[in-house]
Design a protein around this motif. Sequence first.
Motif, PDB file in Angstrom:
ATOM      1  N   GLU A   2       7.589 -38.108  -7.066  1.00  0.00           N
ATOM      2  CA  GLU A   2       7.414 -36.696  -6.733  1.00  0.00           C
ATOM      3  C   GLU A   2       8.696 -35.903  -6.976  1.00  0.00           C
ATOM      4  N   VAL A   3       9.824 -36.611  -6.883  1.00  0.00           N
ATOM      5  CA  VAL A   3      11.109 -35.946  -7.090  1.00  0.00           C
ATOM      6  C   VAL A   3      11.182 -35.372  -8.505  1.00  0.00           C
ATOM      7  N   PHE A   4      10.671 -36.106  -9.492  1.00  0.00           N
ATOM      8  CA  PHE A   4      10.708 -35.620 -10.870  1.00  0.00           C
ATOM      9  C   PHE A   4       9.837 -34.389 -11.043  1.00  0.00           C
ATOM     10  N   GLY A   5       8.740 -34.333 -10.336  1.00  0.00           N
ATOM     11  CA  GLY A   5       7.885 -33.152 -10.379  1.00  0.00           C
ATOM     12  C   GLY A   5       8.575 -31.935  -9.802  1.00  0.00           C
ATOM     13  N   ILE A   6       9.272 -32.142  -8.694  1.00  0.00           N
ATOM     14  CA  ILE A   6       9.987 -31.031  -8.063  1.00  0.00           C
ATOM     15  C   ILE A   6      11.115 -30.555  -8.970  1.00  0.00           C
ATOM     16  N   ILE A   7      11.855 -31.481  -9.565  1.00  0.00           N
ATOM     17  CA  ILE A   7      12.947 -31.114 -10.472  1.00  0.00           C
ATOM     18  C   ILE A   7      12.389 -30.396 -11.699  1.00  0.00           C
ATOM     19  N   GLY A   8      11.294 -30.907 -12.247  1.00  0.00           N
ATOM     20  CA  GLY A   8      10.699 -30.272 -13.418  1.00  0.00           C
ATOM     21  C   GLY A   8      10.209 -28.869 -13.134  1.00  0.00           C
ATOM     22  N   MET A   9       9.598 -28.683 -11.973  1.00  0.00           N
ATOM     23  CA  MET A   9       9.116 -27.357 -11.594  1.00  0.00           C
ATOM     24  C   MET A   9      10.285 -26.398 -11.416  1.00  0.00           C
ATOM     25  N   SER A  10      11.378 -26.871 -10.814  1.00  0.00           N
ATOM     26  CA  SER A  10      12.556 -26.024 -10.612  1.00  0.00           C
ATOM     27  C   SER A  10      13.157 -25.617 -11.950  1.00  0.00           C
ATOM     28  N   MET A  11      13.306 -26.566 -12.848  1.00  0.00           N
ATOM     29  CA  MET A  11      13.877 -26.272 -14.168  1.00  0.00           C
ATOM     30  C   MET A  11      12.956 -25.346 -14.970  1.00  0.00           C
ATOM     31  N   GLY A  12      11.664 -25.559 -14.871  1.00  0.00           N
ATOM     32  CA  GLY A  12      10.716 -24.704 -15.577  1.00  0.00           C
ATOM     33  C   GLY A  12      10.751 -23.275 -15.085  1.00  0.00           C
TER      34      GLY A  12
END
Length: 51
Positions: A2-12
């Motif tokens: 889930e951490v990668f999803g949160i990081i990806g959403m933040s970067m996006g």
Amino acid sequence: MEVFGIIGMSMGTMGFIFGIMGLNTMTQVTQLRKEHEELKELLKKSGALKE
């Protein structure tokens, strides 16, 4: 994972915001360029600017 999803959403989201800012800047540059060309033509017509 889930951490990668949160990081990806933040970067996006950051990329989207920077993209909107860049689009706004390009609009301003285009407007200033048009104004510059108009002033240049006025100066040429008045005889103050010679090529």
